[in-house]
Structures are given as C-alpha cells and as structure tokens.
Design a protein around this motif. Structure first.
Motif, PDB file in Angstrom:
ATOM      1  N   ILE A  10      11.563   0.544  -4.244  1.00 44.78           N
ATOM      2  CA  ILE A  10      11.019   0.925  -2.935  1.00 44.78           C
ATOM      3  C   ILE A  10       9.607   1.459  -3.171  1.00 44.78           C
ATOM      4  N   ASN A  11       8.637   0.889  -2.448  1.00 50.45           N
ATOM      5  CA  ASN A  11       7.267   1.379  -2.601  1.00 50.45           C
ATOM      6  C   ASN A  11       6.736   1.860  -1.271  1.00 50.45           C
ATOM      7  N   SER A  12       5.932   2.915  -1.379  1.00 53.31           N
ATOM      8  CA  SER A  12       5.161   3.333  -0.218  1.00 53.31           C
ATOM      9  C   SER A  12       3.740   3.612  -0.691  1.00 53.31           C
ATOM     10  N   ILE A  13       3.077   2.528  -1.100  1.00 54.79           N
ATOM     11  CA  ILE A  13       1.731   2.661  -1.674  1.00 54.79           C
ATOM     12  C   ILE A  13       0.726   2.973  -0.546  1.00 54.79           C
ATOM     13  N   GLY A  14       0.868   2.272   0.561  1.00 51.83           N
ATOM     14  CA  GLY A  14      -0.007   2.558   1.704  1.00 51.83           C
ATOM     15  C   GLY A  14      -1.395   1.951   1.602  1.00 51.83           C
ATOM     16  N   ILE A  15      -1.511   0.869   0.835  1.00 51.36           N
ATOM     17  CA  ILE A  15      -2.761   0.097   0.718  1.00 51.36           C
ATOM     18  C   ILE A  15      -3.983   0.972   0.412  1.00 51.36           C
ATOM     19  N   PRO A  16      -4.017   1.616  -0.757  1.00 52.10           N
ATOM     20  CA  PRO A  16      -5.281   2.238  -1.160  1.00 52.10           C
ATOM     21  C   PRO A  16      -6.315   1.127  -1.314  1.00 52.10           C
ATOM     22  N   ILE A  65       8.270 -13.484   2.664  1.00 50.12           N
ATOM     23  CA  ILE A  65       8.144 -12.331   3.521  1.00 50.12           C
ATOM     24  C   ILE A  65       7.496 -11.153   2.773  1.00 50.12           C
ATOM     25  N   ASN A  66       7.114 -10.141   3.528  1.00 58.65           N
ATOM     26  CA  ASN A  66       6.736  -8.858   2.949  1.00 58.65           C
ATOM     27  C   ASN A  66       8.021  -8.089   2.605  1.00 58.65           C
ATOM     28  N   THR A  67       7.890  -6.884   2.123  1.00 54.03           N
ATOM     29  CA  THR A  67       9.073  -6.067   1.804  1.00 54.03           C
ATOM     30  C   THR A  67       9.766  -5.628   3.099  1.00 54.03           C
ATOM     31  N   THR A  68      11.019  -5.189   2.955  1.00 55.99           N
ATOM     32  CA  THR A  68      11.764  -4.747   4.145  1.00 55.99           C
ATOM     33  C   THR A  68      11.864  -3.220   4.152  1.00 55.99           C
ATOM     34  N   VAL A 115      -4.975 -11.284  -4.336  1.00 58.15           N
ATOM     35  CA  VAL A 115      -5.361  -9.914  -4.684  1.00 58.15           C
ATOM     36  C   VAL A 115      -4.651  -8.909  -3.766  1.00 58.15           C
ATOM     37  N   LYS A 116      -4.663  -7.655  -4.179  1.00 58.74           N
ATOM     38  CA  LYS A 116      -4.121  -6.562  -3.353  1.00 58.74           C
ATOM     39  C   LYS A 116      -4.861  -6.522  -2.009  1.00 58.74           C
ATOM     40  N   SER A 117      -4.148  -6.238  -0.951  1.00 62.70           N
ATOM     41  CA  SER A 117      -4.795  -6.203   0.369  1.00 62.70           C
ATOM     42  C   SER A 117      -5.972  -5.245   0.367  1.00 62.70           C
ATOM     43  N   LEU A 163      -3.681 -12.955   5.702  1.00 61.78           N
ATOM     44  CA  LEU A 163      -3.711 -11.831   6.638  1.00 61.78           C
ATOM     45  C   LEU A 163      -2.425 -11.051   6.432  1.00 61.78           C
ATOM     46  N   ASN A 164      -2.552  -9.832   5.896  1.00 62.34           N
ATOM     47  CA  ASN A 164      -1.357  -9.001   5.738  1.00 62.34           C
ATOM     48  C   ASN A 164      -1.083  -8.329   7.075  1.00 62.34           C
ATOM     49  N   LEU A 165      -0.115  -8.876   7.788  1.00 63.90           N
ATOM     50  CA  LEU A 165       0.216  -8.393   9.132  1.00 63.90           C
ATOM     51  C   LEU A 165       1.488  -7.565   9.100  1.00 63.90           C
ATOM     52  N   PRO A 222       4.914  -2.430   5.553  1.00 70.82           N
ATOM     53  CA  PRO A 222       5.805  -1.448   6.188  1.00 70.82           C
ATOM     54  C   PRO A 222       5.344  -0.010   5.983  1.00 70.82           C
ATOM     55  N   ASN A 223       4.242   0.186   5.264  1.00 70.73           N
ATOM     56  CA  ASN A 223       3.849   1.539   4.846  1.00 70.73           C
ATOM     57  C   ASN A 223       2.611   2.076   5.534  1.00 70.73           C
ATOM     58  N   ILE A 224       2.213   1.451   6.614  1.00 72.17           N
ATOM     59  CA  ILE A 224       0.997   1.860   7.324  1.00 72.17           C
ATOM     60  C   ILE A 224       1.400   2.461   8.660  1.00 72.17           C
TER      61      ILE A 224
HETATM   62  O1  DOR Z   1       5.513  -3.296   0.385  1.00 72.25           O
HETATM   63  C1  DOR Z   1       4.296  -3.308   0.572  1.00 72.25           C
HETATM   64  N1  DOR Z   1       3.517  -2.367   0.009  1.00 72.25           N
HETATM   65  N2  DOR Z   1       3.733  -4.263   1.345  1.00 72.25           N
HETATM   66  C2  DOR Z   1       2.420  -4.294   1.638  1.00 72.25           C
HETATM   67  O2  DOR Z   1       1.992  -5.137   2.388  1.00 72.25           O
HETATM   68  C3  DOR Z   1       1.515  -3.323   1.048  1.00 72.25           C
HETATM   69  C4  DOR Z   1       2.102  -2.423   0.035  1.00 72.25           C
HETATM   70  C5  DOR Z   1       1.485  -1.042   0.142  1.00 72.25           C
HETATM   71  O3  DOR Z   1       0.331  -0.887  -0.294  1.00 72.25           O
HETATM   72  O4  DOR Z   1       2.133  -0.140   0.689  1.00 72.25           O
END
Ligand code: DOR
Length: 287
Positions: A51-57, A173-176, A27-29, A109-111, A114-116
C-alpha cells in the motif's frame, strides 16, 4: 514497460540492466508546480500487497524538463511522460509544455492517483475525465494515454469516455484504494490513513478491468496491475491488452523486467509463436 512511478532511476547511481531492452520508459507523474507529496510513512508492506501513499512528490514541469527528462532520454528507450493535474486546465498546460519536445514519445494522463486530495478524481467522474482528456488533446498531437482507476462501477465506460474525448490509448489500471491497520498501535499503517494497493492481489482486478475496457473502447489498452510472472503477462494479453506495464514486481526484484522479457521470449519459442503480435492474433482467434 515500467508502470509510472516504479522506475525512478534519475537518483540511482546505475541501473542493474540495459534500459534499451524495454518497449518504453514511463516516468513518475509530474505536476505543474513543485509539491512535496504525502506525510510519512508512505509505504506499508502487507500480506495482501503493497500500500502506498506517496502523493506524487514532483519538482514541477519546468525542472522536470530541464533536469530529469534528459536523464531518461539518455537511457535509449522511448520516453513516455506521465502528468498529473488538479484541473483540466492544468492537464492542458502540462501537455503543452511537453508538446514541442522531440524526446517525448507519448504522454500518459494520470487521472487516477488514489493519494491526491482532489475535489473529484477525474477517472471517477466521466464529465471531468472527458474535460481533462479533451483539453489535453487540444494541446498536442502526440499520442495521449488515459490512466484509469479500478475504483469505478465500469472501467469500460470510462475507457469509452476517454476514447470519445480523444485519448489514443488507455492504461488500465492504477492502484485500488485501500487501508491497513497496525494492530499493535491500533492505528492506520500509513500517514495519510489510506493509499493505493498494488501487487499480486491487483492482478484479477486488472484482468477484469482490461477485459471491460477492451470490450467498450476501440483504442489499445495497456494492461497493468499485479503482474509478476510470465503467466501473468500472458493472462493480461489474453484479457485484451496491447502492451503491459510492470510496477510493484520491480520493487521486490529490480531485475523483474529483464527477467519477464526473457521468460516471455522463451514462452513464445516453446509454443512455436513467432512474436507478441502472433500471440495477440492467436488470442483473438480463440475468443
Ligand atoms: O498508487 C499510486 N501512487 N498511484 C499514482 O498514480 C501515484 C502514486 C503516488 O505518488 O501516490
């Protein structure tokens, strides 16, 4: 299995395929407290990838457990819950909240988002990574996976550190971290200026990271990054992965996961290989 954040079906009216065919659903973090995520625009499609910058809503862990987890559980596939904390204590609290739930098969564990706006990203700081994994380890006996970042000198060293601190597997890996500029406005294309790059450009980076992780750590490595064809799936297994996750490919084709599962079946049949386990044994013999 789907990569975290790429299979948010709790708001969707219906899935285009039977989720029970998946190895698991990630599931989504989810964060400890509710949060909105980053300002829009949050997604930029570029010729090099997404390229995403969702920021874990996130609705926060309590609402997640009450309202969202049951929707995923009903899909008939093992459920892996991804959690994102802002401190080692928060990881422990998140994991403790999930520990007693039978429907949670494992915790990722999402460690490495890149968007936090962290003080330090756990996946980029060995001591903090170990503190987060160890605190989470102390809060559950459930399988714990550590999701790592490609943006480090050695993913292998981070995988080894996660293993020593008690992780049962690594997701690599996670995104770069990346940025794209709109040449008409001369401004960055996404609101937070930079985000995480995913899609086919990430595959060679993921292959190197998976190889590195499997050569440093003795825990299973779950390979993820840029997979969109059955050849990519086989390549990630050949780099040493024990399982694979699919992310961005599902955005472009919602049927990517069932398609890849079918294509992998056919690939194995054509090669006279009985199972993924046999494929992995063949890979081990050949290296
Ligand atoms: O690329 C990502 N976007 N990696 C994450 O771990 C979370 C997601 C987000 O919500 O920004």
């Amino acid at each position: 299995m789907p990569a975290s954040g790429t299979f948010d079906c709790h708001n969707a009216p219906a899935l285009p395929f039977d989720a029970a065919i998946l190895g698991a659903i990630v599931v989504k973090s989810v964060t400890l407290h509710p949060q909105k995520g980053n300002p829009p625009p949050r997604l930029a499609e570029t010729p090099s990838g997404l390229i995403n910058s969702i920021g874990i809503p996130s609705p926060g862990i309590d609402v997640f457990i009450q309202q969202i987890l049951p929707v995923y559980t009903a899909l008939g596939s093992p459920v892996i819950v991804s959690v994102a904390g802002y401190s080692a204590n928060e990881y422990a609290e998140l994991v403790a909240a999930l520990d007693g739930l039978k429907s949670v098969e494992a915790i990722e564990l999402n460690l490495s988002c890149p968007n936090i706006r962290y003080h330090r990203m756990p996946a980029q700081d060995k001591d903090l990574l170990q503190e987060c994994v160890a605190m989470a380890r102390g809060a559950t006996a459930k399988p714990l996976w550590a999701k790592l970042s490609p943006d480090v000198p050695s993913v292998g060293e981070m995988a080894q550190a996660a293993e020593v601190a008690g992780a049962d597997a690594c997701t690599v890996i996670n995104t770069t971290s990346a940025m794209m500029v709109n040449i008409h406005t001369l401004r960055p294309m996404i609101g937070a200026t930079r985000g995480g790059l995913s899609g086919p450009a990430l595959l060679p980076i993921a292959l190197a990271a998976v190889w590195d992780a499997t050569h440093h750590a003795n825990i299973p490595v779950i390979g993820v990054g840029g997979i969109s064809t059955v050849e990519d799936v086989v390549a990630v297994f050949a780099a040493g992965a024990s399982a694979v996750q699919i992310g961005t490919a599902s955005f472009y084709d919602p049927m990517a996961m069932p398609r890849l599962i079918g294509e992998l079946d056919r690939y194995l049949k054509d090669k006279g290989i009985a199972s993924i386990e046999e494929l992995k044994a063949k890979i081990r013999q050949s290296q």
